[in-house]
Design an enzyme around this catalytic site. Structure first.
Site, short mmCIF file in Angstrom:
data_model
loop_
_atom_site.label_atom_id
_atom_site.label_comp_id
_atom_site.label_asym_id
_atom_site.label_seq_id
_atom_site.Cartn_x
_atom_site.Cartn_y
_atom_site.Cartn_z
N GLU A 197 0.82 -1.20 0.00
CA GLU A 197 0.00 0.00 0.00
C GLU A 197 0.85 1.26 0.00
O GLU A 197 0.61 2.18 -0.75
CB GLU A 197 -0.87 0.04 1.27
CG GLU A 197 -2.11 -0.80 1.20
CD GLU A 197 -3.19 -0.17 0.34
OE1 GLU A 197 -3.94 0.66 0.85
OE2 GLU A 197 -3.26 -0.53 -0.85
N ASP A 198 1.81 1.29 0.88
CA ASP A 198 2.43 2.57 1.23
C ASP A 198 3.87 2.75 0.74
O ASP A 198 4.46 3.80 0.97
CB ASP A 198 2.43 2.73 2.76
CG ASP A 198 1.03 2.59 3.34
OD1 ASP A 198 0.08 2.89 2.60
OD2 ASP A 198 0.90 2.18 4.50
#
Ligand code: MN
Length: 719
Positions: A94-95
């Site tokens: 995700e990040d």
């Protein structure tokens, strides 16, 4: 603090004094995982730490502290190395720029699958306030995961996020807390992971209703203070009695959690003191026999309250929970709630399904996750010898091995469809009209073919067009009865309308040699005809004529009071014009593939209407035996649509030739419907089925193929 033994032998990695809890995690893991597993976990940590480098949480702490804390929660459930690695890596997709391929390459398919699964769950967001939607959303979450460990990581992730929620803006806190209470805590409960359920509930409660939480907490603390002494006395009284009877047992005071007290107050409209002023103890024994013996002793020590005894050993709860529950009149009449269970039951009560993913020294590799889930189920089934076991098992199965898919409408509502359902099924589930008029579908905002099977969590949008109609082929791939029936019903109506139109044309064509106009037929003549045929009205007659169930020349002969259908008359008949828009009642023979420009003839086929053949078709000889079924037809000037046509290309066997021929065909803007290759010795026959408008286009295709070196002969198929 890294355990000394591990640091010396296993971990050459030099760590800073503040390692964000990783040393502590390793110490905990070292207590139950073999050393070789720890290495991979250190590697996963280092990978995640590097990926998250420079990122901070809202609280200001370095980001890596979060995945470490999540892993720590799972270590508390003694979960296997795969789960721990996935926990450490759960936010990198995700990040950070890290990719799934990298994770797969470094940590294997198992871990990659878990990380991917968690990331996918993170993309779902629950906004609805409706109770039924929450239920569907929970099922959707469970349906989305192949491996239950994904849920375990997600639950741990949510638990840590709830612990640190104070750093978020108030509105966001409330949304996440509500989601936690409505979705995640019930899932933890469903899977029997009591420790996470309790924490999620209390944190959610605290965030959503801070004032009520404080009041209850204070009251509970006060009650515990005053209960400590008497509770201690009750415990030792039980301990003495058990020892005297030779039963090995562990007796502990039991603490209730705030949210369950709150819910009980709401449910029973009870006053706080009625619920808080209760003693609770738990007695854990080695085996089931002892449970019932302890129950007997308990009922001798204190008088039992009628109607409060529950045997969850004989009839476990749906999540596998087992225990004996009874309530006694304790000292001074204060109720004393007693739970009695075995060590094994106690473990299941705390950890539920997670107990089955705990590290096991033996047999580690023979267990697939699916097998473990089944083992859990089988375990539940074994416990459940009671009458309602089937129902019970159904409930568990539906949740863990769902045969449904859950998808979102563009408005965010959740729709439940059987597994294998397609965009068309979805359209009909929304509304029959939407299904009948659908022309395209978008899944997660991308255009997809209508027959695309839907996946859990997808957002599905249907694009409709006025005047669009269902395609008969849809029946071959739809998964719901609703869609299938609606398509069939629509086509039946459509076919009837089209048959009537065609039947009227056929009859008026057949009447022409007699110089009779259909429109000017005397009413009495029509009535007499219908009576003779035993039909209600002309509409039915037209329908039968259009479908080929009755022959127009015969009916025309009856109207003209002329016997038979002689050749002379037949020759006077003007050919029927084929426009290509007749729909389902005019079809084009698959033996000779007629296209506009070809000389054609029509054959009335009972139930199917007119089948068009080329006059050169090899099958005609067979049909010649039924001359009354033939009708003269020709093409209208501007025929609409595309028609299938077949060509044979004989070639020398040369590498790349098929691609070259296909390329040439495409260059003429002709679509290829189907290709087959037959190789005989050193030559090949390529069989193409094309979609063309007419003979002109086909001639163009044939010409361009003939120029390719290696092509020996190009012919049109004749069936
Ligand atoms: Mn996270």
């Amino acid at each position: 603090m890294i355990g000394g033994a591990i640091r010396e032998r296993r971990l050459p990695v030099v760590r800073r004094a503040d390692d964000h809890g990783f040393g502590e995690l390793l110490t905990r893991l070292a207590a139950y995982l073999p050393e070789e597993d720890l290495e991979g976990i250190v590697e996963a940590h280092d990978f995640a730490a590097k990926a998250h480098e420079g990122q901070n949480r809202r609280s200001g702490e370095p980001y890596i502290s979060h995945p470490i804390a999540v892993a720590q929660i799972l270590a508390g459930l003694n979960l296997d190395a795969g789960s721990i690695k996935a926990a450490l890596l759960h936010d990198v997709l995700e990040d950070t720029p890290a990719t799934l391929a990298e994770i797969k390459a470094r940590f294997g398919d198992d871990v990659a699958l878990l990380v991917d699964g968690v990331s996918k769950l993170d993309q779902l967001r629950f906004d609805s306030a409706a109770e039924a939607q929450a239920e569907s959303f929970r099922k959707m979450l469970l349906a989305m995961v192949q491996d239950l460990r994904v849920i375990l990581v997600k639950l741990a992730d949510r638990t840590h996020n709830m612990r640190t929620i104070g750093a978020l803006p108030r509105e966001k806190q409330r949304r996440i807390a509500r989601e936690t209470l409505e979705i995640y805590a019930p899932i933890a409960n469903r899977l029997g992971i009591y420790s996470l359920k309790v924490e999620l509930e209390d944190l959610g409660f605290k965030t959503l209703y801070p004032f009520r939480y404080r009041v209850l907490e204070r009251a509970l603390r006060r009650a515990r203070g005053t209960q400590r002494q008497p509770l201690r006395r009750i415990e030792s009284r039980f301990e003495d009695e058990l020892a005297a009877n030779g039963i090995k047992a562990r007796v502990t005071g039991r603490e209730k959690h705030l949210y369950s007290i709150y819910k009980k107050m709401q449910r029973k409209h009870a006053h706080l003191s009625e619920i808080v002023d209760v003693f609770g103890i738990r007695i854990v024994v080695p085996d089931v026999d002892s449970c019932y013996r302890v129950l007997g002793l308990a009922h001798q020590l204190y008088k039992p309250m009628p109607g409060r005894f529950k045997d969850y050993i004989a009839i476990p709860r749906v999540n596998g929970y087992q225990s004996l529950h009874t309530t006694l009149f304790g000292p001074n009449g204060v109720p004393l709630e007693v739970q009695i269970r075995t060590d094994e039951m106690d473990k299941v009560a705390e950890r539920g399904v997670a107990a089955h993913w705990q590290y096991k020294a033996v047999d580690k590799h023979t267990y697939s996750t699916e097998e473990r889930a089944r083992e859990w189920l089988a375990g539940l089934m074994e416990m459940q010898h009671s009458a309602n076991s089937e129902e019970f098992l159904e409930a568990v199965k539906v949740d863990l091995f769902p045969d449904k898919v859950y998808v979102f409408t563009p408005k965010g509502d959740i729709m439940r469809l059987p597994r294998g359902a397609t965009a068309v099924d979805f359209a009909y589930a929304v509304h029959t009209d939407v299904g009948n008029r659908c022309v395209a579908a978008k899944i997660d905002r991308r255009l997809v073919p209508l027959k695309t099977p839907l996946g859990n969590g997808q957002t599905v949008e249907i694009i409709t067009a006025r005047g669009a109609r269902p395609n008969p082929n849809w029946v071959n791939f739809v998964a719901t009865a609703k869609a299938r029936n609606a398509i069939r019903a629509y086509l039946k109506n459509l076919r009837r309308d089209e048959a009537r139109e065609l039947g009227r044309r056929l009859l008026s064509q057949a009447l022409r040699p007699y110089s009779i106009s259909l429109r000017r037929l005397p009413k009495a003549r029509v009535a007499a005809l219908l009576h003779e045929l035993g039909l209600e009205d002309m509409g039915t007659l037209y329908e039968q004529l259009g479908l080929g169930e009755r022959l127009a020349p015969v009916v025309a002969g009856m109207l003209a009071q002329h016997d038979g259908d002689d050749t002379e008359l037949a020759q006077k008949r003007k050919p029927l014009e084929i426009a290509g828009t007749e729909g389902l009642v005019v079809t084009y023979a698959r033996c000779c593939y007629p296209i506009p420009g070809d000389e054609i003839i029509g054959f009335m086929s009972s139930g199917r209407g007119i089948v068009i053949h080329r006059t050169t078709c090899g099958n005609l000889a067979e049909y010649r035996k039924q001359p009354s079924k033939w009708i003269p037809v020709n093409w209208k000037n501007n025929v609409e649509g595309e028609f299938l046509s077949e060509i044979q290309v004989r070639t020398l066997d040369r590498v790349g030739l098929l691609a070259e021929v296909a390329g040439k065909i495409s260059a003429t803007h002709t679509n290829i419907d189907h290709v087959r290759v037959d190789t005989e010795g050193d030559s090949s026959v390529l069989l193409f089925r094309l979609k063309v408008k007419d003979r002109k286009q086909l001639a163009h295709v044939l010409r361009s193929i003939r120029t390719i070196p290696g092509v020996v002969r190009v012919t049109r198929g004749t069936g």
